[in-house]
Design a protein around this motif. Structure first.
Motif, PDB file in Angstrom:
ATOM      1  N   ASN A  87      48.235  48.924  44.705  1.00  0.00           N
ATOM      2  CA  ASN A  87      47.164  49.753  45.243  1.00  0.00           C
ATOM      3  C   ASN A  87      45.876  48.945  45.331  1.00  0.00           C
ATOM      4  O   ASN A  87      45.605  48.085  44.494  1.00  0.00           O
ATOM      5  N   THR A  88      45.083  49.244  46.359  1.00  0.00           N
ATOM      6  CA  THR A  88      43.763  48.646  46.497  1.00  0.00           C
ATOM      7  C   THR A  88      42.761  49.653  45.956  1.00  0.00           C
ATOM      8  O   THR A  88      42.803  50.831  46.318  1.00  0.00           O
ATOM      9  N   VAL A  89      41.882  49.194  45.077  1.00  0.00           N
ATOM     10  CA  VAL A  89      40.925  50.100  44.437  1.00  0.00           C
ATOM     11  C   VAL A  89      39.507  49.567  44.585  1.00  0.00           C
ATOM     12  O   VAL A  89      39.279  48.357  44.607  1.00  0.00           O
ATOM     13  N   LYS A  90      38.576  50.499  44.705  1.00  0.00           N
ATOM     14  CA  LYS A  90      37.160  50.156  44.678  1.00  0.00           C
ATOM     15  C   LYS A  90      36.640  50.548  43.306  1.00  0.00           C
ATOM     16  O   LYS A  90      36.797  51.692  42.877  1.00  0.00           O
ATOM     17  N   ILE A  91      36.042  49.570  42.644  1.00  0.00           N
ATOM     18  CA  ILE A  91      35.569  49.738  41.279  1.00  0.00           C
ATOM     19  C   ILE A  91      34.055  49.560  41.240  1.00  0.00           C
ATOM     20  O   ILE A  91      33.519  48.590  41.787  1.00  0.00           O
ATOM     21  N   TYR A  92      33.379  50.505  40.577  1.00  0.00           N
ATOM     22  CA  TYR A  92      31.934  50.409  40.387  1.00  0.00           C
ATOM     23  C   TYR A  92      31.677  49.829  39.000  1.00  0.00           C
ATOM     24  O   TYR A  92      32.118  50.379  37.993  1.00  0.00           O
ATOM     25  N   PHE A  93      30.982  48.691  38.956  1.00  0.00           N
ATOM     26  CA  PHE A  93      30.615  48.049  37.701  1.00  0.00           C
ATOM     27  C   PHE A  93      29.231  48.536  37.313  1.00  0.00           C
ATOM     28  O   PHE A  93      28.245  48.210  37.978  1.00  0.00           O
ATOM     29  N   GLU A  94      29.154  49.307  36.245  1.00  0.00           N
ATOM     30  CA  GLU A  94      27.889  49.927  35.839  1.00  0.00           C
ATOM     31  C   GLU A  94      26.828  48.897  35.479  1.00  0.00           C
ATOM     32  O   GLU A  94      25.673  49.047  35.861  1.00  0.00           O
ATOM     33  N   ASP A  95      27.195  47.859  34.733  1.00  0.00           N
ATOM     34  CA  ASP A  95      26.218  46.871  34.279  1.00  0.00           C
ATOM     35  C   ASP A  95      25.572  46.111  35.434  1.00  0.00           C
ATOM     36  O   ASP A  95      24.398  45.762  35.377  1.00  0.00           O
ATOM     37  N   GLU A  96      26.330  45.815  36.480  1.00  0.00           N
ATOM     38  CA  GLU A  96      25.819  45.051  37.620  1.00  0.00           C
ATOM     39  C   GLU A  96      25.374  45.937  38.775  1.00  0.00           C
ATOM     40  O   GLU A  96      24.809  45.454  39.743  1.00  0.00           O
ATOM     41  N   ASP A  97      25.681  47.238  38.707  1.00  0.00           N
ATOM     42  CA  ASP A  97      25.386  48.185  39.785  1.00  0.00           C
ATOM     43  C   ASP A  97      25.987  47.678  41.105  1.00  0.00           C
ATOM     44  O   ASP A  97      25.340  47.658  42.138  1.00  0.00           O
ATOM     45  N   GLU A  98      27.268  47.267  41.034  1.00  0.00           N
ATOM     46  CA  GLU A  98      27.974  46.733  42.198  1.00  0.00           C
ATOM     47  C   GLU A  98      29.339  47.389  42.328  1.00  0.00           C
ATOM     48  O   GLU A  98      29.938  47.795  41.341  1.00  0.00           O
ATOM     49  N   ILE A  99      29.821  47.436  43.571  1.00  0.00           N
ATOM     50  CA  ILE A  99      31.168  47.921  43.839  1.00  0.00           C
ATOM     51  C   ILE A  99      31.992  46.743  44.352  1.00  0.00           C
ATOM     52  O   ILE A  99      31.550  46.014  45.241  1.00  0.00           O
ATOM     53  N   GLU A 100      33.168  46.563  43.780  1.00  0.00           N
ATOM     54  CA  GLU A 100      34.084  45.513  44.228  1.00  0.00           C
ATOM     55  C   GLU A 100      35.433  46.133  44.529  1.00  0.00           C
ATOM     56  O   GLU A 100      35.811  47.147  43.949  1.00  0.00           O
ATOM     57  N   GLU A 101      36.164  45.484  45.441  1.00  0.00           N
ATOM     58  CA  GLU A 101      37.477  45.966  45.834  1.00  0.00           C
ATOM     59  C   GLU A 101      38.530  44.984  45.352  1.00  0.00           C
ATOM     60  O   GLU A 101      38.391  43.775  45.524  1.00  0.00           O
ATOM     61  N   PHE A 102      39.590  45.516  44.746  1.00  0.00           N
ATOM     62  CA  PHE A 102      40.678  44.698  44.225  1.00  0.00           C
ATOM     63  C   PHE A 102      42.013  45.297  44.631  1.00  0.00           C
ATOM     64  O   PHE A 102      42.131  46.503  44.804  1.00  0.00           O
ATOM     65  N   LYS A 103      43.011  44.435  44.714  1.00  0.00           N
ATOM     66  CA  LYS A 103      44.389  44.882  44.840  1.00  0.00           C
ATOM     67  C   LYS A 103      45.051  44.592  43.508  1.00  0.00           C
ATOM     68  O   LYS A 103      44.970  43.476  42.991  1.00  0.00           O
ATOM     69  N   LEU A 104      45.679  45.592  42.909  1.00  0.00           N
ATOM     70  CA  LEU A 104      46.324  45.439  41.615  1.00  0.00           C
ATOM     71  C   LEU A 104      47.750  44.937  41.834  1.00  0.00           C
ATOM     72  O   LEU A 104      48.521  45.563  42.562  1.00  0.00           O
ATOM     73  N   VAL A 105      48.089  43.787  41.257  1.00  0.00           N
ATOM     74  CA  VAL A 105      49.392  43.152  41.468  1.00  0.00           C
ATOM     75  C   VAL A 105      49.974  42.706  40.130  1.00  0.00           C
ATOM     76  O   VAL A 105      49.292  42.726  39.113  1.00  0.00           O
TER      77      VAL A 105
END
Length: 167
Positions: A87-105
């Motif tokens: 699955n591809t997920v968008k994750i919000y990192f609270e400390d950096e106030d950023e959203i990154e997208e990852f594929k879980l493999v």
């Protein structure tokens, strides 16, 4: 530790083993024969390079075969609303106030530079099985961690273009 593999991973590994045995092995043996035929082996760089390539191929075959023997087969099926393998997920990192997208493999296909994170990594372990909107603690070690929020889950599948990691 035993490697976790999906059925697709097993198929890719079997294909690589077959290719290495039927194609690469024959080419490597021929290269060694040709280099040996050039005469004096004491200063024959081509011979040593050909032997090194042949040995590297044989090592890779043994590594992959051992991995298959000891692997645990895991399912890449997940519920529509849960983070799962592939699955591809968008994750919000609270400390950096950023959203990154990852594929879980699985770990043999993990490549953080290409946005593919392993289920064995701290963030992969933490978000696996969670739903969109969940706030999750990613533990780095016993004392340290950080929070992320799962923002979005895309139910992507293994498209067979992901490469198996080398060594």
């Amino acid at each position: 530790m035993r490697e976790q593999l999906t059925k697709s991973d097993v198929k890719k590994i079997q294909e690589e083993i077959e290719y290495r045995k039927l194609v690469v092995r024959k080419e490597a043996i021929e290269a060694v024969k040709e280099a040996r035929a050039q005469g004096d082996l004491s200063e024959n760089f081509e011979y040593y390079a050909a032997k090194k390539d042949k040995n590297k191929n044989e090592s890779r075959i043994r590594y992959l075969e051992r991995m298959l023997k000891t692997a645990v087969i895991v399912s890449d099926e997940s519920r529509e609303d849960e983070v799962g393998i592939n699955n591809t997920v968008k994750i919000y990192f609270e400390d950096e106030d950023e959203i990154e997208e990852f594929k879980l493999v699985t770990s043999i296909r993990g490549n953080s530079l290409k946005g593919m994170i392993s289920t064995e990594s701290p963030i992969g372990k933490a978000i696996l099985g969670h739903k969109a909107g969940d706030r999750v603690l990613v533990k780095i070690n016993e004392e340290t961690g950080y929070y992320v929020v799962v923002r979005e889950i895309q139910n992507t599948r293994d498209d067979s273009t992901d490469k198996i990691r080398g060594f």
